[in-house]
Design an enzyme around this catalytic site. Sequence first.
Site, PDB file in Angstrom:
ATOM      1  N   GLU A  85      38.719  36.847  63.155  1.00 31.17           N
ATOM      2  CA  GLU A  85      37.540  37.735  63.132  1.00 31.17           C
ATOM      3  C   GLU A  85      36.553  37.355  62.030  1.00 31.17           C
ATOM      4  O   GLU A  85      36.927  37.281  60.850  1.00 31.17           O
ATOM      5  CB  GLU A  85      38.003  39.194  62.932  1.00 31.17           C
ATOM      6  CG  GLU A  85      36.866  40.186  63.067  1.00 31.17           C
ATOM      7  CD  GLU A  85      37.321  41.640  63.000  1.00 31.17           C
ATOM      8  OE1 GLU A  85      38.534  41.895  62.859  1.00 31.17           O
ATOM      9  OE2 GLU A  85      36.439  42.508  63.071  1.00 31.17           O
ATOM     10  N   LYS A 279      42.854  49.948  60.145  1.00 32.88           N
ATOM     11  CA  LYS A 279      42.663  48.660  60.846  1.00 32.88           C
ATOM     12  C   LYS A 279      41.935  47.694  59.919  1.00 32.88           C
ATOM     13  O   LYS A 279      42.280  46.511  59.822  1.00 32.88           O
ATOM     14  CB  LYS A 279      41.877  48.883  62.142  1.00 32.88           C
ATOM     15  CG  LYS A 279      41.683  47.623  62.982  1.00 32.88           C
ATOM     16  CD  LYS A 279      40.467  46.812  62.579  1.00 32.88           C
ATOM     17  CE  LYS A 279      40.320  45.572  63.444  1.00 32.88           C
ATOM     18  NZ  LYS A 279      39.312  44.642  62.931  1.00 32.88           N
ATOM     19  N   ASP A 295      56.178  38.079  59.398  1.00 34.85           N
ATOM     20  CA  ASP A 295      56.161  38.743  60.700  1.00 34.85           C
ATOM     21  C   ASP A 295      55.160  39.900  60.661  1.00 34.85           C
ATOM     22  O   ASP A 295      55.465  40.981  60.161  1.00 34.85           O
ATOM     23  CB  ASP A 295      57.590  39.236  60.983  1.00 34.85           C
ATOM     24  CG  ASP A 295      57.726  39.936  62.319  1.00 34.85           C
ATOM     25  OD1 ASP A 295      56.696  40.303  62.916  1.00 34.85           O
ATOM     26  OD2 ASP A 295      58.866  40.125  62.754  1.00 34.85           O
ATOM     27  N   HIS A 392      28.421  42.147  59.026  1.00 33.97           N
ATOM     28  CA  HIS A 392      29.311  41.661  60.082  1.00 33.97           C
ATOM     29  C   HIS A 392      28.548  40.735  61.027  1.00 33.97           C
ATOM     30  O   HIS A 392      29.004  39.643  61.356  1.00 33.97           O
ATOM     31  CB  HIS A 392      29.896  42.855  60.833  1.00 33.97           C
ATOM     32  CG  HIS A 392      30.948  42.481  61.833  1.00 33.97           C
ATOM     33  ND1 HIS A 392      32.137  41.886  61.463  1.00 33.97           N
ATOM     34  CD2 HIS A 392      30.974  42.585  63.177  1.00 33.97           C
ATOM     35  CE1 HIS A 392      32.856  41.648  62.544  1.00 33.97           C
ATOM     36  NE2 HIS A 392      32.168  42.064  63.603  1.00 33.97           N
TER      37      HIS A 392
END
Length: 438
Positions: A85, A279, A295, A392
Amino acid sequence: MRTPVEGFSKLTKEEKINWIATQYTSNPEAAKSVLKRYWNTNSSVQKVHDEFIENTISNYYLPFAIAPNFLINDTLYALPMAIEESSVVAAASKAAKFWLNKGGFKTTIVGTEKVGQVHFMYKGDKEKLERFFKTHKNAFFDDAKTITQSMEKRGGGISSVRLIDKTDSIENYYQLHCTFQTMDAMGANFINSCLEQFAKTLKQKAAVYDRFSSQERDIEIVMSILSNYVPNCVVRAEVSCPLNNLDEAGLSGIDFAKKMVQAVNIAKIEPYRAVTHNKGIMNGIDAVVLATGNDFRAVEAGVHAYAAKDGRYSSLTHAVIENGEFRFWIEIPLALGTVGGLTSLHPMVKLALEILQKPAAEELMQIVAVAGLAQNFAALRSLVTTGIQKGHMKMHLLNMLNQLGATEEEKEILVDYFKDTVVTNASVKEALKKIKAD
Ligand code: HMG
């Protein structure tokens, strides 16, 4: 017409590619060519990757980036991040730079306890089971000695084995709830091996326990498995600075701090916001976890369970204004390893750990928690000041231009043009169209 396949796992790589390309793609030759383009030209590197998982036909690349300037407990780090991202690495870097001359990040390990459980069914007198457990408790430790020997030498091993009655939730259901210290290993294999031995010991000892009836002797093991919920394997990372040192984006220190505290408080009480807030934290955490071969699914599952531990899904970060200071911190469970797993197999993971100066697992926990805190700081800073889209979209510009088929020269001109112009899908399309027409 698609047909099921028998023995796919036994086909060669070439045969697997042929099968998938012909059965499931509209242009098999193009599909084969994409798959092969992503093979590593060094056959020994490719072989290592082929053997990580099953039915491998190609590689799936993620960008590997560096976020520099992280001052953590007075030591300077450059964080390796693997993520797809745009703007995540820039945001982390910007937050690191922001805190660099304000004392940096301070971290503490709250605990390192890992958990595993043997789930079993016992039909009988509960008190007899408790007496049986007391009598044979040491056998669990003794019978697992061959598994625990090396871990004990490193200072870890089994910390506790407890009998838990869960019959109020499911009839006849009990657990051995076990805790472990696994030092620099994430510990999944160690824990699962111990648990499977505990299950054997439980069955064997119960089968010959003379106070049990024949029904009570017949304990049914349902499963033995570690838990990825590790609420006592927790790390805390914090930043703080006087308000008069916090002016940001045209706001005074106090105004900026108040907005940050409001944003965190909203995420504390509003699950819709908390999920997005967390998030953003996981943007940083997963990227470092992935780069260091850990992991991320285990980390994600454990972190989100922790975020809901008080009965409502809530923010993982906290912020207050206290005694003229802004304090911002995260407390997060992280079961990570710096030995075992991919850490010595994947050449990029080895390099990532070297860049981090070969950290012990506890040090990696602290670095990863900082990545999460920095990411949240950067996202909130944007959200409460300019809005998220400005930065962004600025970072996303190259993806957009690539998608629109811009040439290298056009990209160069437009990156320069959009330094002072708002990036939106429409404005980028329009600007590119204009250049192409000129
Ligand atoms: P800016 O102020 O335009 O950046 O910020 P700048 O050009 O002034 O540069 C300042 C520093 O930022 C640089 O220092 C770098 O550290 C970094 P320098 O290297 O020049 O000494 N930086 C970069 N690093 C690498 N490559 C770049 C780059 N540009 C700046 N190209 C920035 C721009 C994107 C950093 C800022 O707007 C920002 O932090 N935005 C937040 C972005 C973000 O959070 N992205 C995550 C994805 S959105 C999301 O999924 C999460 C969210 O929903 C979570 C939530 O809701 O809480 C938002």
